[in-house]
Design an enzyme around this catalytic site. Structure first.
Site, mmCIF file in Angstrom:
data_model
loop_
_atom_site.group_PDB
_atom_site.id
_atom_site.type_symbol
_atom_site.label_atom_id
_atom_site.label_comp_id
_atom_site.label_asym_id
_atom_site.label_seq_id
_atom_site.Cartn_x
_atom_site.Cartn_y
_atom_site.Cartn_z
ATOM 1 N N TRP A 261 1.808 1.142 -6.213
ATOM 2 C CA TRP A 261 2.773 0.770 -5.194
ATOM 3 C C TRP A 261 2.088 -0.213 -4.261
ATOM 4 O O TRP A 261 0.876 -0.373 -4.297
ATOM 5 C CB TRP A 261 3.323 1.997 -4.464
ATOM 6 C CG TRP A 261 2.415 2.664 -3.489
ATOM 7 C CD1 TRP A 261 2.385 2.499 -2.138
ATOM 8 C CD2 TRP A 261 1.401 3.653 -3.783
ATOM 9 N NE1 TRP A 261 1.426 3.308 -1.579
ATOM 10 C CE2 TRP A 261 0.807 4.026 -2.564
ATOM 11 C CE3 TRP A 261 0.936 4.242 -4.946
ATOM 12 C CZ2 TRP A 261 -0.217 4.957 -2.476
ATOM 13 C CZ3 TRP A 261 -0.074 5.167 -4.862
ATOM 14 C CH2 TRP A 261 -0.635 5.520 -3.645
ATOM 15 N N ASP B 229 -3.891 4.523 -7.815
ATOM 16 C CA ASP B 229 -4.471 5.853 -7.946
ATOM 17 C C ASP B 229 -5.546 5.812 -9.019
ATOM 18 O O ASP B 229 -5.440 5.073 -9.996
ATOM 19 C CB ASP B 229 -3.399 6.873 -8.342
ATOM 20 C CG ASP B 229 -2.463 7.204 -7.188
ATOM 21 O OD1 ASP B 229 -2.811 6.908 -6.038
ATOM 22 O OD2 ASP B 229 -1.395 7.777 -7.456
#
Length: 182
Positions: free
Chosen positions: A111, A130
């Protein structure tokens, strides 16, 4: 009067039978199945990130939580690059701002956020990746939701396990990589 009620009953029965003939259980099940399959395929669509390049700084200063001052310490949630981060900081988990710790791999999807650098006053597009593959780090949890959008705007929604696209979907920590000037 009874002939009027008989006529209305027959017309109503005829109309209901027509509808039931055209729209049976199978067609209803087909529509429900189409909706479920379409809903499952929706997250695979490309993300629209075009509307997110506006100003993105909290009321308390660039990248800081509202009411706090920005810091230059990359192990603190108030660091300016973390304006839209949600996760454990890789800088506290054996990695860095831009690289995952040993034994993990970056998520295949991410994101983005637009954060204000207080030093130069410019907005930067930050990609939050991540790091996946081993258990959660557990250190330095930050949840800054500046300009976060609801779940239907996935590219700017930080509450998703972005490791789901990887072979090993276990989340460990999050990096914050500058990808450009907004």
């Amino acid at each position: 009067m009874s002939w009027i009620t008989d006529f209305i009953d027959k017309q109503t029965e005829r109309a209901v039978r027509k509808v039931a003939h055209r729209h049976g259980r199978r067609s209803a099940l087909a529509r429900i199945g189409t909706g479920l399959i379409g809903g499952a395929l929706l997250p695979m669509l490309p993300f629209d990130r075009s509307g997110q390049f506006g100003s993105a700084h909290a009321a308390g200063g660039g990248g800081a939580k509202a009411g706090g001052a920005a810091t230059e310490d990359a192990t603190k949630c108030e660091y300016w690059r973390y304006c839209a981060i949600d996760g454990f900081l890789c800088t506290c988990c054996g990695g860095s701002l831009t690289s995952c710790p040993a034994g993990t791999e970056p998520s295949k999807v991410s994101w983005v956020g637009t954060c204000l650098n207080p030093k130069d006053g410019r907005q930067y597009l930050i990609s939050y990746n991540d790091c996946c593959g081993i258990n959660s780090c557990g250190n330095c949890l930050c949840n800054n939701n500046e300009r976060e959008r609801p779940g239907y705007r996935l590219g700017v929604h930080n509450d998703i396990n972005w490791c789901m696209a990887n072979n090993n979907s276990m989340f460990h920590c999050t990096t914050s990589i500058i990808v450009g000037v907004a």
